[in-house]
Structures are given as C-alpha cells and as structure tokens.
Design a protein around this motif. Structure first.
Motif, mmCIF file in Angstrom:
data_model
loop_
_atom_site.group_PDB
_atom_site.id
_atom_site.type_symbol
_atom_site.label_atom_id
_atom_site.label_comp_id
_atom_site.label_asym_id
_atom_site.label_seq_id
_atom_site.Cartn_x
_atom_site.Cartn_y
_atom_site.Cartn_z
ATOM 1 N N ALA A 140 6.078 -0.791 0.360
ATOM 2 C CA ALA A 140 6.290 -1.896 1.296
ATOM 3 C C ALA A 140 4.954 -2.547 1.589
ATOM 4 O O ALA A 140 3.988 -1.861 1.940
ATOM 5 C CB ALA A 140 6.928 -1.391 2.588
ATOM 6 N N GLN A 198 9.564 -5.413 0.304
ATOM 7 C CA GLN A 198 9.757 -4.002 -0.026
ATOM 8 C C GLN A 198 10.152 -3.906 -1.495
ATOM 9 O O GLN A 198 11.031 -4.637 -1.960
ATOM 10 C CB GLN A 198 10.825 -3.375 0.882
ATOM 11 N N ALA A 212 8.463 2.238 3.745
ATOM 12 C CA ALA A 212 8.954 2.697 2.444
ATOM 13 C C ALA A 212 8.798 4.223 2.391
ATOM 14 O O ALA A 212 8.102 4.760 1.532
ATOM 15 C CB ALA A 212 8.205 2.032 1.301
ATOM 16 N N PHE A 246 16.312 1.152 2.530
ATOM 17 C CA PHE A 246 15.213 0.501 3.227
ATOM 18 C C PHE A 246 15.683 0.078 4.619
ATOM 19 O O PHE A 246 16.808 -0.412 4.785
ATOM 20 C CB PHE A 246 14.736 -0.746 2.489
ATOM 21 N N ASN A 268 15.196 -2.810 7.014
ATOM 22 C CA ASN A 268 14.727 -4.192 6.890
ATOM 23 C C ASN A 268 15.510 -5.072 7.841
ATOM 24 O O ASN A 268 16.741 -5.007 7.898
ATOM 25 C CB ASN A 268 14.902 -4.697 5.453
#
Length: 412
Positions: free
Chosen positions: A75, A82, A120, A135, A137
C-alpha cells in the motif's frame, strides 16, 4: 504440477503442492513449513542473498509462493493505491503490479490506526487458479480475486469497517470457497464466498467489537473446523456452511494470533484487555482445559508433539506443556516481536521488529540457540519459508526514508 499427496480427491479442493506456501501460515495453516527443506541458518545483507526487490509504500503481509511465482501486497499512501505484486521466484524480476484499489487510503481515518499498522497487512491466498486478497479501503473491507497474471476477476464488499487499531485478517480457502472476516466495532462478519464468482454462500454475524484474528481452518475433534478467536469468544464454524459448531466465552476482546490445535483443544491467546493463553476443548463441551496470563498478543504460536512454542511480544521465547499450560522453559531473546515464528523441521525462526532473526531448536527440555542473524532495520511481516528459501519482507532506513524490500535468501 501439484504433488498428489498434498491435494484432496475432491475437485473442489485447491490444487497446491507441498513445495508451495499458498496462504497465511503455510500449507498446513499452523506456521509449520515443510520439514524436509534446508533453508539457510545464516544470512546478512550480503550473505546468502539470492535476490532483493524494492516494494512500494508499506505493508506487513507475508509472501505467498505458488510454483515459480511470489505474490505480495503493498500500500502506497503517496500514490493512494493498494497493490498486488508478483515476482519471479528464481530471479526476483517483477512480473506484474496490479492496483486493486486506487483512492480511499487518505480518507479512511489513518490517524486512528495503531502506529505499527499498515494498509496492506494481509497475506494473499491462492488455489493455483486465482489470487484472493483482503484490503481495508474507503472505510470498508473488500475481497478481490485476481488471475495469476494480475487481472482483477471479481471484487466483493464484505462490510463497513470502523478503524480501531487497523485491519490484517487474511483469507482462508476451503473447498470451493474463500473465507474472510472483518471484525470491528461497527459489527463484523465472517463470510464464505464462492471462489469462482465472489458470490456470498454464507455469512455469520460477529459482535460489535474490535478484533484482528484471521479465520483458521484446522482438523480438530475429528472434523474440519473454522476457528475464530476474539470478540470475547472462541467460535467454531462449519467452513462449508457457516453454521456454528460451538461457541464459548473465554477469549479476550482483541486477538491477533492465529490458533493452533493438537486435535483435541484449540488455543486462544490475546493481550487486551487481559493477557492470556488458553486451551479450549474442540469437541464442543465448552471446557477451558487450562488458562494462564502469558502475554502472547501479536505473534502466533506453534505446536509440536505435545508442546506449545511461543515468542512473546516482549521478546521472550517460551515452551508450554499443551496438556496443562505449565511452563517448560523461557529465554530472553531481546527486542519486540510482531512477526510470528515459523517452524522448519527441528528449528524455529523468529524475527523481531529490529530485523534480528533468532533460530532455536524445537526442544521441550531447554532453550537451545542455533543462530542469530540481522537483516533490515524494521520488520513486522512473518517470513515465508518454502523450497529451501526464506522470503523476508524488511524495511531499511535510507537517506532518512523508510524503504521496503523483499529478500529471497538461500544457501549459496
């Protein structure tokens, strides 16, 4: 071609080989690498280094190895992206770099994260057909499937996510499913997704509590069980259906470690709000067989032949009798540990946050040092050991900047 001894007769099961490291904690899901390999005992920034490749940004996920490819998450907040990266296992050449998410890194409340967290921190899982990655996000957790060439095949939102310390739960693969979790204060889930399509096969609601452990599938009490620790619970689910096998109160609120088993009990360990290691009967009786106040919060434990081996956060190695939790020995290593130890045959490799790796014997009688090595200035990722190689994710301080690298170490 996959080793036939390592795969099920069922066509649903992932076709991975004994020489692969296809997901978090290795093929056996318990931190034990293949015993018949001979990774190096000694290395440095110049000794036994086969290759070194730079990694963008920051991440704490471990390397995933399939055949001649090595996969890794990263990331980069500056790029607001990412990534999933792929490298040639033999030479280190970067094969692809896929931006799984662009945007969302700067707006999801990074200031709330633990300073040791990354964006990450999960390890990729593979079934030899696709890659699966989680992930955090844009204030939600997403699972994405990619081809082995880096093409995004599908993406599924798991749930909204309230950041407390961070996110680091890795996917688990079971038959034709990829199983993911996202415990958080807003109310989390454990979800079984169809590997081919990303469609939800089943989901299990979790308490509104922060927690960081990954779903781990182990054979205990005569059957495959999906074990979740944390949220003040120890929970066993049927990995095929998500139905609860059994659930008891007993874990602390926040757990990071991934459980191990001797086939009779599963082990839960945590560090907030209380320190503990406990053995819970895996047969559904709800019995806590033993418990102590040892602080094994971040590094996961290892099990072999009736004994637990742990590297505690505070830099102490210890061995416990699995039958009653009694301490067999302890030894001070030094430093602080976030990376989990890895067992290879009769040796254990444990790396602290300063990049020092202690190699010691699997010996319930006493602590027996084998080697000590230094690589990097900052290490949070667990090394991946397979095929006689060590894949180590480390950071170096260079010209006042933190730069990450993936090293491939092997006897030369």
């Amino acid at each position: 071609m996959a080793d036939e001894s390592s795969v099920s007769q069922s066509s649903k099961r992932p076709q991975v080989a004994q020489a692969d490291a296809p997901w978090w904690r290795g093929l056996s899901r318990d931190g034990q690498a293949a015993a018949d390999q001979k990774p190096p005992l000694h290395w440095s920034s110049s000794e036994n280094v086969i290759w070194r490749m730079p990694i963008p940004g920051r991440g704490h996920g471990s390397a995933t190895v399939l055949g001649d490819q090595v996969f890794l998450t990263a990331a980069d907040v500056d790029q607001d992206a990412q990534f999933v990266l792929a490298f040639d296992k033999r030479y280190g050449k970067e094969l692809f770099r896929t931006a799984v998410h662009t945007g969302g890194l700067k707006t999801q409340g990074n200031k709330k994260q633990n300073k040791k967290a990354s964006l990450a921190s999960t390890t990729i899982a593979t079934d030899s057909e696709r890659l699966y990655v989680n992930f955090l996000n844009g204030q939600a957790v997403w699972t994405t499937a990619l081809s082995l060439q880096g093409e995004i095949l599908w993406q599924q939102k798991i749930c909204d996510y309230i950041v407390h310390q961070g996110y680091g739960s890795s996917p688990a693969i079971f038959e034709d499913l990829v199983i993911v979790s996202a415990d958080n204060k807003g109310g989390g889930k454990v979800v079984g997704l169809e590997r081919a399509t990303g469609q939800v096969r089943w989901q299990h609601e979790r308490p509104k509590k922060p927690n960081y452990s990954s779903p781990i599938i182990l054979r205990a009490a005569g059957k495959e069980q999906l074990i979740m620790t944390g949220c003040e619970l120890v929970t066993s689910l049927d990995p095929a259906t998500g139905k609860v096998n059994w659930e008891i109160e007993g874990a602390t609120t926040e757990c990071v470690t991934s459980t191990v088993t001797d086939g009779k009990v599963v082990v839960t360990s945590g560090g907030y709000p209380k320190n503990h290691i406990a053995a819970v009967a895996a047969d559904g009786t709800g019995e806590v067989v033993w418990e102590n106040n040892t602080r094994a919060y971040v590094p996961s434990l290892l099990y072999r032949d009736g004994f637990l081996y742990a590297v505690l956060d505070a830099g102490v190695a210890t061995c416990l009798d699995m039958s009653d939790g009694s301490e067999q020995w302890k030894a001070r290593l030094g430093g602080t540990f976030s990376s989990s130890p890895v067992m290879v045959g009769d040796n254990i490799y444990a790396t602290n946050e300063d990049g020092e790796t202690f190699v010691f014997a699997v010996n319930p009688e006493k602590y027996e040092s084998i080697a000590k090595n230094k690589l990097g200035d900052n290490v949070f990722a667990t090394p991946t050991i397979c095929g006689g190689k060590i894949f180590a994710r480390v950071a170096l301080q260079e010209d006042g900047k933190r730069n990450e690298y993936l090293y491939c170490l092997g006897v030369q």
